[in-house]
Design a protein around this motif. Structure first.
Motif, PDB file in Angstrom:
ATOM      1  N   TRP A  48      -1.191  26.623  46.487  1.00 35.44           N
ATOM      2  CA  TRP A  48      -0.566  27.943  46.191  1.00 35.44           C
ATOM      3  C   TRP A  48      -1.570  29.113  45.548  1.00 35.44           C
ATOM      4  O   TRP A  48      -1.510  30.206  46.081  1.00 35.44           O
ATOM      5  CB  TRP A  48       0.780  27.957  45.298  1.00 35.44           C
ATOM      6  CG  TRP A  48       1.835  27.182  46.127  1.00 35.44           C
ATOM      7  CD1 TRP A  48       2.580  25.954  45.705  1.00 35.44           C
ATOM      8  CD2 TRP A  48       2.491  27.420  47.078  1.00 35.44           C
ATOM      9  NE1 TRP A  48       3.301  25.577  46.580  1.00 35.44           N
ATOM     10  CE2 TRP A  48       3.418  26.523  47.574  1.00 35.44           C
ATOM     11  CE3 TRP A  48       2.517  28.661  48.053  1.00 35.44           C
ATOM     12  CZ2 TRP A  48       4.427  26.599  48.378  1.00 35.44           C
ATOM     13  CZ3 TRP A  48       3.482  28.745  49.316  1.00 35.44           C
ATOM     14  CH2 TRP A  48       4.320  27.621  49.235  1.00 35.44           C
ATOM     15  N   GLN A  49      -2.565  28.549  44.759  1.00 34.71           N
ATOM     16  CA  GLN A  49      -3.257  29.353  44.362  1.00 34.71           C
ATOM     17  C   GLN A  49      -4.303  30.157  45.306  1.00 34.71           C
ATOM     18  O   GLN A  49      -4.714  31.392  45.236  1.00 34.71           O
ATOM     19  CB  GLN A  49      -4.212  28.808  43.097  1.00 34.71           C
ATOM     20  CG  GLN A  49      -5.043  29.460  42.432  1.00 34.71           C
ATOM     21  CD  GLN A  49      -4.589  30.866  41.590  1.00 34.71           C
ATOM     22  OE1 GLN A  49      -3.599  30.729  40.986  1.00 34.71           O
ATOM     23  NE2 GLN A  49      -5.097  31.812  41.933  1.00 34.71           N
ATOM     24  N   GLU A  50      -4.687  29.206  46.144  1.00 36.88           N
ATOM     25  CA  GLU A  50      -5.837  29.584  47.191  1.00 36.88           C
ATOM     26  C   GLU A  50      -4.861  30.697  48.210  1.00 36.88           C
ATOM     27  O   GLU A  50      -5.615  31.616  48.444  1.00 36.88           O
ATOM     28  CB  GLU A  50      -6.298  28.325  48.155  1.00 36.88           C
ATOM     29  CG  GLU A  50      -7.158  27.365  47.336  1.00 36.88           C
ATOM     30  CD  GLU A  50      -7.223  26.160  47.998  1.00 36.88           C
ATOM     31  OE1 GLU A  50      -8.460  25.743  48.467  1.00 36.88           O
ATOM     32  OE2 GLU A  50      -6.362  25.473  48.592  1.00 36.88           O
ATOM     33  N   ILE A  51      -3.656  30.353  48.436  1.00 37.69           N
ATOM     34  CA  ILE A  51      -2.999  31.200  49.525  1.00 37.69           C
ATOM     35  C   ILE A  51      -2.926  32.419  48.574  1.00 37.69           C
ATOM     36  O   ILE A  51      -2.975  33.751  49.208  1.00 37.69           O
ATOM     37  CB  ILE A  51      -1.521  30.507  49.899  1.00 37.69           C
ATOM     38  CG1 ILE A  51      -1.783  29.362  50.588  1.00 37.69           C
ATOM     39  CG2 ILE A  51      -0.705  31.761  50.644  1.00 37.69           C
ATOM     40  CD1 ILE A  51      -0.576  28.418  51.002  1.00 37.69           C
ATOM     41  N   ALA A  52      -2.452  32.561  47.356  1.00 39.46           N
ATOM     42  CA  ALA A  52      -2.280  33.636  46.677  1.00 39.46           C
ATOM     43  C   ALA A  52      -3.566  34.670  46.537  1.00 39.46           C
ATOM     44  O   ALA A  52      -3.444  35.745  46.732  1.00 39.46           O
ATOM     45  CB  ALA A  52      -1.719  33.459  45.147  1.00 39.46           C
ATOM     46  N   ALA A  53      -4.639  33.801  46.430  1.00 42.71           N
ATOM     47  CA  ALA A  53      -6.060  34.632  46.228  1.00 42.71           C
ATOM     48  C   ALA A  53      -6.183  35.325  47.555  1.00 42.71           C
ATOM     49  O   ALA A  53      -6.606  36.534  47.649  1.00 42.71           O
ATOM     50  CB  ALA A  53      -7.204  33.651  45.933  1.00 42.71           C
ATOM     51  N   GLU A  54      -5.900  34.833  48.668  1.00 42.74           N
ATOM     52  CA  GLU A  54      -6.058  35.339  49.907  1.00 42.74           C
ATOM     53  C   GLU A  54      -5.360  36.414  50.325  1.00 42.74           C
ATOM     54  O   GLU A  54      -5.538  37.569  51.071  1.00 42.74           O
ATOM     55  CB  GLU A  54      -6.014  34.484  51.201  1.00 42.74           C
ATOM     56  CG  GLU A  54      -7.107  33.234  51.399  1.00 42.74           C
ATOM     57  CD  GLU A  54      -8.554  34.198  51.053  1.00 42.74           C
ATOM     58  OE1 GLU A  54      -8.754  34.983  51.946  1.00 42.74           O
ATOM     59  OE2 GLU A  54      -9.532  33.353  50.314  1.00 42.74           O
ATOM     60  N   LEU A  55      -3.970  36.363  49.653  1.00 41.81           N
ATOM     61  CA  LEU A  55      -2.826  37.471  49.971  1.00 41.81           C
ATOM     62  C   LEU A  55      -3.195  38.562  48.796  1.00 41.81           C
ATOM     63  O   LEU A  55      -2.302  39.873  48.882  1.00 41.81           O
ATOM     64  CB  LEU A  55      -1.555  37.039  50.015  1.00 41.81           C
ATOM     65  CG  LEU A  55      -1.135  36.106  50.998  1.00 41.81           C
ATOM     66  CD1 LEU A  55       0.187  35.338  50.866  1.00 41.81           C
ATOM     67  CD2 LEU A  55      -1.161  36.783  52.515  1.00 41.81           C
ATOM     68  N   GLY A  56      -3.875  38.211  47.791  1.00 38.50           N
ATOM     69  CA  GLY A  56      -4.087  39.395  46.735  1.00 38.50           C
ATOM     70  C   GLY A  56      -2.701  39.422  45.728  1.00 38.50           C
ATOM     71  O   GLY A  56      -2.491  40.526  45.145  1.00 38.50           O
ATOM     72  N   VAL A  57      -2.150  38.241  45.671  1.00 40.04           N
ATOM     73  CA  VAL A  57      -1.065  38.369  44.723  1.00 40.04           C
ATOM     74  C   VAL A  57      -1.273  37.124  43.836  1.00 40.04           C
ATOM     75  O   VAL A  57      -2.064  36.284  43.906  1.00 40.04           O
ATOM     76  CB  VAL A  57       0.560  38.188  45.606  1.00 40.04           C
ATOM     77  CG1 VAL A  57       0.639  39.423  46.540  1.00 40.04           C
ATOM     78  CG2 VAL A  57       0.534  36.933  46.352  1.00 40.04           C
ATOM     79  N   SER A  58       0.022  36.823  42.995  1.00 40.03           N
ATOM     80  CA  SER A  58      -0.227  35.842  41.809  1.00 40.03           C
ATOM     81  C   SER A  58       0.274  34.660  42.690  1.00 40.03           C
ATOM     82  O   SER A  58       1.142  34.683  43.636  1.00 40.03           O
ATOM     83  CB  SER A  58       0.610  36.089  40.775  1.00 40.03           C
ATOM     84  OG  SER A  58       2.227  36.174  41.075  1.00 40.03           O
ATOM     85  N   ARG A  59       0.070  33.350  41.951  1.00 43.60           N
ATOM     86  CA  ARG A  59       0.479  32.247  42.724  1.00 43.60           C
ATOM     87  C   ARG A  59       1.927  32.169  42.534  1.00 43.60           C
ATOM     88  O   ARG A  59       2.929  31.668  43.266  1.00 43.60           O
ATOM     89  CB  ARG A  59      -0.205  30.952  41.977  1.00 43.60           C
ATOM     90  CG  ARG A  59       0.296  29.604  42.213  1.00 43.60           C
ATOM     91  CD  ARG A  59      -0.237  28.393  41.209  1.00 43.60           C
ATOM     92  NE  ARG A  59       0.349  28.706  39.856  1.00 43.60           N
ATOM     93  CZ  ARG A  59       1.448  28.442  39.515  1.00 43.60           C
ATOM     94  NH1 ARG A  59       2.360  27.821  40.490  1.00 43.60           N
ATOM     95  NH2 ARG A  59       1.652  28.738  38.201  1.00 43.60           N
TER      96      ARG A  59
END
Length: 69
Positions: A48-59
């Motif tokens: 979830w952290q990797e996805i959040a980083a790419e979307l520019g949002v929090s985990r």
């Protein structure tokens, strides 16, 4: 021309009714695309952290939005 391209053109229309309807349709399309890509990332083992980083949002935000799907 693709649906997204047509909607993007309509979003700039001088008639607010046409423009706003196009913006709403683009928003729905964007939500669908995001869900598809998040499912794909999770299926490939992304955190979830990797996805959040790419979307520019929090985990927490991405997990809350997509965690139950």
């Amino acid at each position: 021309m693709t649906e997204a391209t047509e909607l993007a053109e309509r979003a700039g229309d001088r008639d607010p009714r046409i423009g706003l309807r196009a913006v709403a349709a683009l928003r729905r399309l964007l939500e669908q695309l995001e869900a598809v890509q998040v499912r794909s990332a999770r299926a490939q083992g992304w955190s979830w952290q990797e996805i959040a980083a790419e979307l520019g949002v929090s985990r927490q935000a991405v997990h809350k939005k997509h965690g139950r799907r």
